[in-house]
Design a protein around this motif. Structure first.
Motif, PDB file in Angstrom:
ATOM      1  N   TYR A 148       9.980   4.150   1.288  1.00 31.79           N
ATOM      2  CA  TYR A 148      10.127   3.248   0.413  1.00 31.79           C
ATOM      3  C   TYR A 148       9.341   2.272   0.077  1.00 31.79           C
ATOM      4  CZ  TYR A 148      13.377   0.041  -2.406  1.00 31.79           C
ATOM      5  OH  TYR A 148      13.615  -0.521  -3.299  1.00 31.79           O
ATOM      6  N   ASN A 149       8.682   1.797   1.111  1.00 30.07           N
ATOM      7  CA  ASN A 149       7.615   0.773   1.274  1.00 30.07           C
ATOM      8  C   ASN A 149       6.163   1.375   0.867  1.00 30.07           C
ATOM      9  OD1 ASN A 149       9.464  -1.227   1.567  1.00 30.07           O
ATOM     10  ND2 ASN A 149       9.381  -0.784   3.793  1.00 30.07           N
ATOM     11  N   ARG A 150       5.952   2.618   1.070  1.00 29.83           N
ATOM     12  CA  ARG A 150       4.620   3.174   1.003  1.00 29.83           C
ATOM     13  C   ARG A 150       4.680   4.573   0.411  1.00 29.83           C
ATOM     14  NH1 ARG A 150       0.180   0.652   2.285  1.00 29.83           N
ATOM     15  NH2 ARG A 150      -0.862   2.720   2.618  1.00 29.83           N
ATOM     16  N   PRO A 151       5.466   4.885  -0.802  1.00 25.77           N
ATOM     17  CA  PRO A 151       5.539   6.239  -1.301  1.00 25.77           C
ATOM     18  C   PRO A 151       4.105   6.778  -1.634  1.00 25.77           C
ATOM     19  CG  PRO A 151       5.901   4.600  -3.049  1.00 25.77           C
ATOM     20  CD  PRO A 151       5.662   3.860  -1.811  1.00 25.77           C
ATOM     21  N   ALA A 152       4.150   8.211  -1.097  1.00 25.63           N
ATOM     22  CA  ALA A 152       2.873   8.831  -1.024  1.00 25.63           C
ATOM     23  C   ALA A 152       2.266   9.123  -2.340  1.00 25.63           C
ATOM     24  CB  ALA A 152       3.030  10.168  -0.224  1.00 25.63           C
ATOM     25  N   ASN A 153       3.196   9.286  -3.350  1.00 30.89           N
ATOM     26  CA  ASN A 153       2.636   9.778  -4.773  1.00 30.89           C
ATOM     27  C   ASN A 153       3.690   9.249  -5.739  1.00 30.89           C
ATOM     28  OD1 ASN A 153       4.776  11.681  -4.847  1.00 30.89           O
ATOM     29  ND2 ASN A 153       3.435  12.938  -3.798  1.00 30.89           N
ATOM     30  N   LEU A 154       3.205   9.240  -7.075  1.00 31.21           N
ATOM     31  CA  LEU A 154       4.236   8.752  -8.206  1.00 31.21           C
ATOM     32  C   LEU A 154       5.708   9.558  -8.169  1.00 31.21           C
ATOM     33  CD1 LEU A 154       1.876   8.346 -11.042  1.00 31.21           C
ATOM     34  CD2 LEU A 154       3.356   6.779 -10.198  1.00 31.21           C
ATOM     35  N   VAL A 209      -2.007   3.798 -12.192  1.00 25.61           N
ATOM     36  CA  VAL A 209      -0.279   3.625 -12.663  1.00 25.61           C
ATOM     37  C   VAL A 209      -0.118   2.541 -11.543  1.00 25.61           C
ATOM     38  CG1 VAL A 209       1.968   4.163 -12.702  1.00 25.61           C
ATOM     39  CG2 VAL A 209      -0.036   5.869 -13.658  1.00 25.61           C
ATOM     40  N   ALA A 210       0.391   1.421 -12.044  1.00 27.22           N
ATOM     41  CA  ALA A 210       0.907   0.325 -11.198  1.00 27.22           C
ATOM     42  C   ALA A 210       2.331   0.437 -11.045  1.00 27.22           C
ATOM     43  CB  ALA A 210       0.445  -0.998 -11.697  1.00 27.22           C
ATOM     44  N   GLY A 211       2.918   0.410  -9.837  1.00 32.90           N
ATOM     45  CA  GLY A 211       4.079   0.358  -9.746  1.00 32.90           C
ATOM     46  C   GLY A 211       4.999  -1.030  -8.872  1.00 32.90           C
ATOM     47  N   LEU A 212       5.931  -1.046  -9.500  1.00 31.89           N
ATOM     48  CA  LEU A 212       6.914  -2.503  -9.172  1.00 31.89           C
ATOM     49  C   LEU A 212       8.259  -2.184  -8.812  1.00 31.89           C
ATOM     50  CD1 LEU A 212       6.123  -5.715  -8.411  1.00 31.89           C
ATOM     51  CD2 LEU A 212       7.163  -6.165 -11.123  1.00 31.89           C
ATOM     52  N   ARG A 213       8.880  -2.428  -7.620  1.00 31.19           N
ATOM     53  CA  ARG A 213      10.140  -2.283  -7.421  1.00 31.19           C
ATOM     54  C   ARG A 213      10.894  -3.495  -8.256  1.00 31.19           C
ATOM     55  NH1 ARG A 213      11.075   2.583  -5.383  1.00 31.19           N
ATOM     56  NH2 ARG A 213       9.962   3.127  -3.482  1.00 31.19           N
ATOM     57  N   ARG A 223       0.729  -8.602  -4.005  1.00 28.15           N
ATOM     58  CA  ARG A 223       0.914  -7.659  -2.864  1.00 28.15           C
ATOM     59  C   ARG A 223       2.022  -6.562  -2.744  1.00 28.15           C
ATOM     60  NH1 ARG A 223       2.370 -12.604  -0.164  1.00 28.15           N
ATOM     61  NH2 ARG A 223       4.458 -12.555   0.797  1.00 28.15           N
ATOM     62  N   ALA A 224       2.910  -7.058  -3.726  1.00 31.87           N
ATOM     63  CA  ALA A 224       4.237  -5.910  -3.998  1.00 31.87           C
ATOM     64  C   ALA A 224       3.810  -4.940  -4.984  1.00 31.87           C
ATOM     65  CB  ALA A 224       5.401  -6.785  -4.254  1.00 31.87           C
ATOM     66  N   VAL A 225       2.706  -4.937  -5.524  1.00 34.15           N
ATOM     67  CA  VAL A 225       2.221  -4.056  -6.564  1.00 34.15           C
ATOM     68  C   VAL A 225       1.568  -2.543  -5.845  1.00 34.15           C
ATOM     69  CG1 VAL A 225       0.855  -3.175  -8.586  1.00 34.15           C
ATOM     70  CG2 VAL A 225       1.653  -5.488  -8.362  1.00 34.15           C
ATOM     71  N   HIS A 226       2.214  -1.289  -6.204  1.00 29.38           N
ATOM     72  CA  HIS A 226       1.883  -0.251  -5.627  1.00 29.38           C
ATOM     73  C   HIS A 226       0.693   0.416  -6.703  1.00 29.38           C
ATOM     74  CE1 HIS A 226       5.173   0.078  -2.627  1.00 29.38           C
ATOM     75  NE2 HIS A 226       5.771  -0.687  -3.574  1.00 29.38           N
ATOM     76  N   LEU A 227      -0.309   0.936  -6.278  1.00 30.24           N
ATOM     77  CA  LEU A 227      -1.197   1.550  -7.252  1.00 30.24           C
ATOM     78  C   LEU A 227      -1.219   3.176  -6.943  1.00 30.24           C
ATOM     79  CD1 LEU A 227      -3.977  -1.034  -7.235  1.00 30.24           C
ATOM     80  CD2 LEU A 227      -2.361  -0.746  -9.086  1.00 30.24           C
ATOM     81  N   PHE A 228      -1.391   3.862  -8.009  1.00 32.36           N
ATOM     82  CA  PHE A 228      -1.610   5.260  -7.991  1.00 32.36           C
ATOM     83  C   PHE A 228      -2.565   5.875  -9.034  1.00 32.36           C
ATOM     84  CE2 PHE A 228       2.604   4.070  -7.389  1.00 32.36           C
ATOM     85  CZ  PHE A 228       3.103   4.462  -5.874  1.00 32.36           C
ATOM     86  N   ASP A 229      -3.354   6.891  -8.440  1.00 27.27           N
ATOM     87  CA  ASP A 229      -4.063   7.460  -9.326  1.00 27.27           C
ATOM     88  C   ASP A 229      -3.457   8.246 -10.694  1.00 27.27           C
ATOM     89  OD1 ASP A 229      -7.166   8.479  -9.955  1.00 27.27           O
ATOM     90  OD2 ASP A 229      -6.064  10.290 -10.235  1.00 27.27           O
ATOM     91  N   LYS A 230      -3.880   7.822 -11.982  1.00 23.84           N
ATOM     92  CA  LYS A 230      -3.016   8.440 -12.875  1.00 23.84           C
ATOM     93  C   LYS A 230      -3.289   9.993 -13.002  1.00 23.84           C
ATOM     94  CE  LYS A 230      -2.477   8.115 -17.952  1.00 23.84           C
ATOM     95  NZ  LYS A 230      -3.164   7.714 -19.219  1.00 23.84           N
ATOM     96  N   ALA A 231      -4.566  10.448 -12.738  1.00 20.35           N
ATOM     97  CA  ALA A 231      -4.790  11.817 -12.824  1.00 20.35           C
ATOM     98  C   ALA A 231      -4.038  12.868 -11.750  1.00 20.35           C
ATOM     99  CB  ALA A 231      -6.220  12.096 -12.739  1.00 20.35           C
ATOM    100  N   SER A 232      -4.008  12.289 -10.456  1.00 18.37           N
ATOM    101  CA  SER A 232      -3.393  13.241  -9.513  1.00 18.37           C
ATOM    102  C   SER A 232      -2.140  12.535  -8.959  1.00 18.37           C
ATOM    103  CB  SER A 232      -4.318  13.114  -8.003  1.00 18.37           C
ATOM    104  OG  SER A 232      -4.576  11.709  -7.512  1.00 18.37           O
ATOM    105  N   GLY A 233      -1.928  11.321  -9.428  1.00 20.30           N
ATOM    106  CA  GLY A 233      -0.527  10.941  -9.130  1.00 20.30           C
ATOM    107  C   GLY A 233      -0.568  10.454  -7.485  1.00 20.30           C
ATOM    108  N   GLU A 234      -1.371  10.444  -6.752  1.00 19.76           N
ATOM    109  CA  GLU A 234      -1.595  10.082  -5.431  1.00 19.76           C
ATOM    110  C   GLU A 234      -1.805   8.730  -5.387  1.00 19.76           C
ATOM    111  OE1 GLU A 234      -1.113  12.497  -2.791  1.00 19.76           O
ATOM    112  OE2 GLU A 234      -0.603  13.506  -4.469  1.00 19.76           O
ATOM    113  N   ARG A 235      -1.199   7.993  -4.221  1.00 21.93           N
ATOM    114  CA  ARG A 235      -1.210   6.714  -3.906  1.00 21.93           C
ATOM    115  C   ARG A 235      -2.562   6.033  -3.545  1.00 21.93           C
ATOM    116  NH1 ARG A 235       2.544   3.031  -2.074  1.00 21.93           N
ATOM    117  NH2 ARG A 235       1.609   0.974  -1.003  1.00 21.93           N
ATOM    118  N   LEU A 236      -3.000   5.111  -4.143  1.00 18.92           N
ATOM    119  CA  LEU A 236      -4.284   4.405  -3.888  1.00 18.92           C
ATOM    120  C   LEU A 236      -4.373   3.709  -2.580  1.00 18.92           C
ATOM    121  CD1 LEU A 236      -5.737   3.506  -7.454  1.00 18.92           C
ATOM    122  CD2 LEU A 236      -6.183   5.649  -6.043  1.00 18.92           C
TER     123      LEU A 236
END
Length: 349
Positions: free
Chosen positions: A221-227, A269-273, A335-348
């Motif tokens: 939940y807190n550190r999803p591996a990808n989008l 891609v930025a993610g926010l719960r 600090r609550a923002v999750h960042l993911f690479d748009k092309a691969s979907g993997e977490r940064l």
């Protein structure tokens, strides 16, 4: 008892439904295989049970390679979604069946059945037939039948999906307590993320036959591996905003904010719960938008906002009284923002 899947794959003709799945289930662990329909989770469970053959790879239970061993010789007990009870047998006879076919002494069967029936609160229903039971009682009979022979592992295929919401919640608590008391390795298949997050020691998320993430519910939940994981876990799911990253600053059509990343020059891609956002007056916060919908849930209100070309949902106070079309700001701890690479979907990182 340890269960290991070692580069295990399954194909039906040219269709690969499980691709090189490797995972180790620890002794006494409650592992949940989570995924949507067609993700390969039930196929994986049936392969462990011996009900489906393995195309490639190995399956080990304990130190024994059971890849080509018959189901009856694997010492696992399976609980099905449909209960699979014998309608012409009483509750006692259904629970006793695994011991009866093994020709255990009558006194041992009697004691074992009554002990297990008491454990699952069925001791007053032993003379009834399945047709005389509620859905929750039938499911408890199926569980008792699995427990009575003390297998090395339980394999459960969506056992609560036929129950209503209230009973499902009750049975989740029963299952978790029971598995803790018995200490038997359990692999549980579900498409319900609530079941996965509340029951599991660890969750394995599958998508199209590929393992996406294997970790504790909290880490997933807190550190999803990808989008995919980020969008699959959470109710409502994580908000996602497409934009660009330059010198650690994220820019999109709805606003701009700093991030913990120092990366530059890439589409992200930025993610926010929803629970990490807060509503603010227009012109305040990091994002600007207008209220699209407001839903009172009970202890909170879900407010969905249009922010540029995206929608962002925020959990607000239950007394929130904004109206549709009203301009709004959205603020959050960066600090609550999750960042993911748009092309691969993997977490940064």
């Amino acid at each position: 008892m340890t269960i290991i899947l070692d580069q295990t794959s399954k194909s039906f003709g040219s269709v690969e439904v499980l691709r090189a799945l490797s995972l180790e289930v620890k002794p006494g662990e409650f592992l949940v295989l989570l995924g949507a329909s067609g993700s390969g989770k039930t196929t994986a469970l049936r392969m462990i049970a011996g009900l489906e053959s393995v195309t490639s790879g190995r399956i080990l239970i304990g130190s024994r390679d059971v890849t080509h061993v018959l189901p009856k010789n694997r010492d696992v007990a399976m609980v099905f979604q449909s209960y699979a009870l014998y309608p012409h047998k009483t509750v006692f006879e259904n629970i006793a069946y695994p011991l009866t076919v093994r020709k255990r002494p009558k006194a041992e069967i009697e004691k074992s059945v009554r002990d297990v029936a008491q454990q699952v609160q069925l001791d007053h229903l032993l003379e009834r037939y399945p047709r005389q039971l509620s859905g929750g009682q039938r499911q408890r009979v199926a569980l008792a039948r699995a427990i009575v022979r003390r297998p090395s592992a339980f394999l459960m295929d969506e056992p609560l999906s036929n129950l209503d919401a209230k009973l499902r919640g009750h049975m989740r608590a029963e299952l978790k307590h029971m598995q803790h008391e018995l200490g038997i390795t359990t692999i549980y298949v579900t498409h319900d993320q609530i079941e996965a997050m509340t029951l599991a020691h660890r969750v394995a998320i599958l998508e199209r036959g590929v393992l996406q993430q294997l970790d504790t519910p909290a880490n997933i939940y807190n550190r999803p591996a990808n989008l995919f994981v980020a969008g699959f876990i959470g109710s409502p799911p994580m908000n996602v905003l497409e934009g660009s990253l330059a010198d650690g600053r994220f820019d999109c059509s709805a606003g701009s904010f700093g991030t913990a990343s120092r990366a530059s020059g890439r589409a992200v891609v930025a993610g926010l719960r929803p629970e990490d956002g807060r509503l603010a007056p227009p012109g305040q916060g990091q994002l600007a938008g207008e209220i699209y919908a407001s839903e009172l849930i009970g202890d909170h209100t879900l407010v969905t906002c249009r922010c540029g070309g995206a929608t962002v949902t925020v959990k607000a106070d239950k007394d929130f009284a904004g109206s549709i079309g009203q301009p709004i700001g959205i603020g959050f701890e960066e600090r609550a923002v999750h960042l993911f690479d748009k092309a691969s979907g993997e977490r940064l990182q």
